[in-house]
Structure formats: C-alpha cells, structure tokens
Design a protein around this motif. Structure first.
Motif, PDB file in Angstrom:
ATOM      1  N   SER A  64     -25.364  27.574 -11.889  1.00 52.18           N
ATOM      2  CA  SER A  64     -26.085  27.513 -13.156  1.00 52.18           C
ATOM      3  C   SER A  64     -26.463  28.939 -13.545  1.00 52.18           C
ATOM      4  CB  SER A  64     -27.327  26.621 -13.032  1.00 52.18           C
ATOM      5  OG  SER A  64     -28.159  27.064 -11.978  1.00 52.18           O
ATOM      6  N   SER A 128     -33.985  19.648 -11.265  1.00 58.67           N
ATOM      7  CA  SER A 128     -32.832  20.156 -11.997  1.00 58.67           C
ATOM      8  C   SER A 128     -33.149  21.555 -12.514  1.00 58.67           C
ATOM      9  CB  SER A 128     -32.475  19.247 -13.176  1.00 58.67           C
ATOM     10  OG  SER A 128     -32.099  17.972 -12.721  1.00 58.67           O
ATOM     11  N   GLU A 134     -24.706  23.802 -16.341  1.00 55.05           N
ATOM     12  CA  GLU A 134     -24.711  23.510 -14.907  1.00 55.05           C
ATOM     13  C   GLU A 134     -23.365  22.892 -14.551  1.00 55.05           C
ATOM     14  OE1 GLU A 134     -27.409  21.229 -11.500  1.00 55.05           O
ATOM     15  OE2 GLU A 134     -27.599  20.669 -13.621  1.00 55.05           O
ATOM     16  N   GLU A 144     -23.825  19.845 -17.116  1.00 54.63           N
ATOM     17  CA  GLU A 144     -24.473  20.175 -18.386  1.00 54.63           C
ATOM     18  C   GLU A 144     -23.585  21.194 -19.087  1.00 54.63           C
ATOM     19  OE1 GLU A 144     -27.115  19.897 -21.445  1.00 54.63           O
ATOM     20  OE2 GLU A 144     -27.298  18.788 -19.551  1.00 54.63           O
TER      21      GLU A 144
END
Length: 284
Positions: A64, A128, A134, A144
């Motif tokens: 991420s 998260s 992500e 994501e």
C-alpha cells in the motif's frame, strides 16, 4: 519559512502525482511485474521466519502507500505488509515484538527492488491501511483500486505538525524514562491514525510523520525507547541481586510468605518468556 526548507527536506520529495503507476514496479495492465511480485513474496517469507513466531497465521501479503497509487516519488518506499491474525490475549506484547523486529530487520537488510526501499510491516487482520491503493501480492489482485486525483495540501498545518512532533521527539531523546518515551510513541501512532481517518493520506498528520520517518527521527525514538527499557531492566536486576546477597550474608533464605507460591518451570508464561528472550536478543 517554507516547509520545503525544513531540515533541507523538500515536500515535493514526499508527494508527486502521475498519470500511471510506477513503471519500475507495475506492468501496462496495472498488475505487479512478475519478477517484482516474486521478489516481494521471497522477502515476506524471510521476514516471517525472522519474526520467530511459529504459530503466526498470515492471511495475506499486501502493498500500500505511494507505490500502490499515483502519488509515488523517487524516494517512495514499497510498504510491504504481512497481514496476520494474532491472539487477542497479549496482543500488545506481540505488537511491541513485531515493531522491534521490523526495525531490526530493516537495519540488517538493505532491501531494494528496482531502486525502491522495501519497508516491512506486521498488520493485524482486523485493521486496514488508509491508502489510495492496496494490492494483494499473495493473490495478485487489487483490494483497493487507486484513483488518479490530486490533493490540496495545507503546508502551514503540515509545518506546524512537523515542528511540534520534532520538538517532542528531541525532548524525549534527552530523557531516560521508558514509560514517557513509550507514551510519546503511542501518541504519535494515535495522531497519525486519527489524521488518516479524518484527512486521508495527504493530511498534515501523515505527511509530517512521513517526513520525520524519512529523516530518521521515528527510528531514533524507537531505539531510545528500547535502550531506556534495557537500562531500567538492568537496574532492577542489580537491585534484586543486592537483595539476594544480603540474605546470604545473614545466613538465611527469604521466606515465601503467606499465600505466595514458588513457580515451577511449567507455570511460567511462554509468551512472556519468548518476548523477553527476543527483546534481549534485539537489545544485546
């Protein structure tokens, strides 16, 4: 004073916007390049072994942050997360161990992929990351999908947050109170998490934190906390040793007292012993 002049750090090194993902890591189909993914999986497996927790349940391996979005820079790390299911009991002990191991692992291994540093994290499965994108390295798919968008950055507020936290860290580095240093670490974590929830990845709290981390202030704080705890443990050990010598000189053993029992080896907490041994290895 412009924020870009702080400690000769340029805010443009922390935030840039692009029309495509980092081509050093991502293919035209916006999936990780096969050789990059393979290397990240190798690093994650090595880091999991380094943690030394045999029953650790890894649910996913993700990346991420800026390199999973369109806001990367030449200085952006690859934030590689082991997403784990850790026991609720003693979860703080686990998290403290993971944080210490993370910094030790990053110190021992200068890991780069295509010129980008790889930063390791242990992420609880019920949390998260607040990130524009992500990606599951384990399953090779987006969790994501990032969006191409610019953000307005309040430089005055970022500067205020940066200067305030830097001053607090400098003050903590001059103290030998492990509890106060740990309290500041906790405060910085909570501030960053609250800022991410309220303002997102480009909020002043997160940008100030990233600047401090890039300049080494966060690592200095964690190192100082570990050293202060080590010194405190050494002082307590010396104090107990002096007490035991006193009993020997008097030719007597200290009584157990009413209601007290002597613990056998099987009665000890294995998690506490394991984390204690890990801490001694880290600090020794």
């Amino acid at each position: 004073m412009n924020i870009t002049e702080l400690d000769q750090y340029n805010l443009k090194d922390a935030v840039k916007f692009h029309r495509r993902l980092n081509p050093r890591l991502w293919g035209p189909d916006e999936h990780l390049l096969p050789e990059v993914r393979e290397k990240l999986l190798e690093i994650a497996a090595d880091f999991q072994e380094f943690l030394g927790v045999s029953d650790l349940e890894v649910e996913d391996i993700t990346i991420s942050g800026s390199n999973a979005a369109y806001s990367y820079t030449p200085h952006s790390d690859i934030d590689l997360h082991l997403v784990v299911r850790q026991p609720q009991q003693n979860d703080e002990v686990y998290q403290e161990l993971f944080n210490a191991k993370k910094y030790q692992y990053n110190d021992l291994h200068n890991i780069k992929i295509r010129g980008a540093d790889v930063e390791l994290y242990v992420q609880p499965a019920d949390e998260s990351p607040v990130s524009l994108g992500e990606y599951s390295v384990l399953h090779n798919k987006w969790l994501e999908v990032p969006k191409r968008k610019r953000a307005k950055i309040d430089q005055t507020l970022v500067r205020h947050k940066y200067e305030d936290l830097q001053a607090r860290i400098k003050s903590a580095l001059g103290e030998d109170d492990a509890d106060r240093v740990q309290a500041l670490i906790t405060k910085i974590k909570e501030m960053r998490r609250a800022g991410l929830d309220a303002h997102g990845e480009f909020g002043p709290e997160n940008l100030a934190f990233k600047m401090l981390r890039k300049q080494g202030w966060i690592k200095k704080l964690y190192d100082h906390s570990a050293a202060a705890r080590d010194r405190g443990a050494a002082r307590r050990h010396r104090s107990r040793g002096q007490g035991r010598r006193g009993f020997r000189r008097a030719g007597a053993r200290p009584p157990l007292g009413r209601g007290r029992v002597r613990l056998g080896r099987d009665d000890r907490d294995p998690l506490r012993e394991r984390s204690g041994r890990a801490a001694r290895r880290l600090l020794g």
